[in-house]
Motif scaffolding. Sequence first.
Motif, PDB file in Angstrom:
ATOM      1  N   VAL A 193     -41.240  -2.247 -31.037  1.00 15.11           N
ATOM      2  CA  VAL A 193     -40.973  -1.233 -30.010  1.00 15.11           C
ATOM      3  C   VAL A 193     -39.580  -0.639 -30.106  1.00 15.11           C
ATOM      4  N   GLY A 194     -38.755  -1.124 -31.032  1.00 17.36           N
ATOM      5  CA  GLY A 194     -37.380  -0.647 -31.144  1.00 17.36           C
ATOM      6  C   GLY A 194     -37.234   0.859 -31.202  1.00 17.36           C
ATOM      7  N   PRO A 195     -37.954   1.547 -32.106  1.00 16.30           N
ATOM      8  CA  PRO A 195     -37.805   3.008 -32.160  1.00 16.30           C
ATOM      9  C   PRO A 195     -38.131   3.695 -30.841  1.00 16.30           C
ATOM     10  N   GLU A 196     -39.145   3.217 -30.146  1.00 13.71           N
ATOM     11  CA  GLU A 196     -39.541   3.848 -28.885  1.00 13.71           C
ATOM     12  C   GLU A 196     -38.484   3.648 -27.800  1.00 13.71           C
ATOM     13  N   ILE A 197     -37.999   2.426 -27.651  1.00 14.03           N
ATOM     14  CA  ILE A 197     -37.028   2.189 -26.580  1.00 14.03           C
ATOM     15  C   ILE A 197     -35.677   2.825 -26.908  1.00 14.03           C
ATOM     16  N   CYS A 198     -35.349   2.947 -28.192  1.00 19.24           N
ATOM     17  CA  CYS A 198     -34.110   3.639 -28.574  1.00 19.24           C
ATOM     18  C   CYS A 198     -34.185   5.120 -28.214  1.00 19.24           C
ATOM     19  N   VAL A 199     -35.311   5.748 -28.527  1.00 21.71           N
ATOM     20  CA  VAL A 199     -35.483   7.163 -28.195  1.00 21.71           C
ATOM     21  C   VAL A 199     -35.368   7.376 -26.692  1.00 21.71           C
ATOM     22  N   ALA A 213     -34.792  -6.595 -16.576  1.00 21.97           N
ATOM     23  CA  ALA A 213     -33.483  -6.590 -15.922  1.00 21.97           C
ATOM     24  C   ALA A 213     -32.425  -7.346 -16.718  1.00 21.97           C
ATOM     25  N   GLY A 214     -32.840  -8.104 -17.738  1.00 18.22           N
ATOM     26  CA  GLY A 214     -31.914  -8.962 -18.453  1.00 18.22           C
ATOM     27  C   GLY A 214     -31.264  -8.273 -19.637  1.00 18.22           C
ATOM     28  N   THR A 268     -38.727   0.578 -21.070  1.00 17.92           N
ATOM     29  CA  THR A 268     -37.439   0.932 -21.679  1.00 17.92           C
ATOM     30  C   THR A 268     -36.254   0.628 -20.780  1.00 17.92           C
ATOM     31  N   ALA A 269     -36.496   0.045 -19.600  1.00 17.27           N
ATOM     32  CA  ALA A 269     -35.404  -0.163 -18.633  1.00 17.27           C
ATOM     33  C   ALA A 269     -34.333  -1.093 -19.179  1.00 17.27           C
TER      34      ALA A 269
END
Length: 339
Positions: free
Chosen positions: A17-23, A283-284, A314-315
């Motif tokens: 999921v890295g690319p998605e949460i970075c975007v 939240a962490g 993505t929070a």
Amino acid sequence: MNALPTVAVTMGDGAGVGPEICVAACLDPSVLAVSEPVIIGDAARLEEAARILDRDAVVRVVDSASMAKQVPGVINVIDLGLLPPDLAWGELSPVAGDAAFRYIERAAGLAMAGEVQAICTAPLNKEALHAAGHNYPGHTEMLAALTGTEEVSMMLSSPSLRVIHVTTHIGLIDAIAKIEPGLVERTVRRGHEALVRAGIAQPHIGVCAINPHAGENGLFGYGEEEEKITPAIEVLTADGIDAVGPLPADTAFFLAGRGDYDLIVAMYHDQGHGPIKVLGIEAGVNITVGLPVIRTSVDHGTAFDIAGTGKADTASMSEAMRQAAALASASTEPASVTR
């Protein structure tokens, strides 16, 4: 240097999921209000992630962090071009594991050179990392090696609880064997210094025991508290550090959650991670304490089961980036935390 701190955002494992949460995080107005993010990753993968998220964004390739400028709807990336165009989402890949290491390697170099003021990391997959020949337990140990740092600590921060770990990515039996007064003392000192730099003048620190009920006067365990923890607390308190313990872990986290302690010192991985994750992974934030650079991260993994679906929360990435920027703005010293 930009007016706002430049944060190098590593893309993590490109199959996760890295690319998605970075975007998503690099388009978040609350992140852009406090930082100039630049992703270290693969531009084509980020473009694909933006399409998956149905976000109208332009992925702009830059040659250096200094070229990363805020423009609405634009994501700046230092493109390493390491991933094949047909890389499957949600599947283990040594190529993606190697790329994740290269992103960290580049970000560490930029931070050590002062070209960025902080690093924020998206999750990597340890199995993929090892399959690529990079035998590190995780980001923390990798960044320690890349920056020439002998010993660091993992701190997890949430709105209601902070935890620093004496041991992390080793088995429980090995962790108990590794714990000794010097290591406990150094860990508490790193946590104390981090909080002081963040503006908490007199941090109140609770130190967990190893055994249930803190050993209950020798009824449980083999005297580990008296041998491994108590001597460290005696030295720390003699130096004016407000460290209390060994405390039964089950009550220590409850007391910290209601505000009695600014920081809890966990003896091993699950002792500290469990309470933080009960409060909500989103939240962490993971903060590496003791590095010569500032580094924060999400406190979740690559989530292969939902990678490439646009369902990732993505929070946590946004919060990790905000904290990285806050640390960079608050102090020129590394590895502090916000209260």
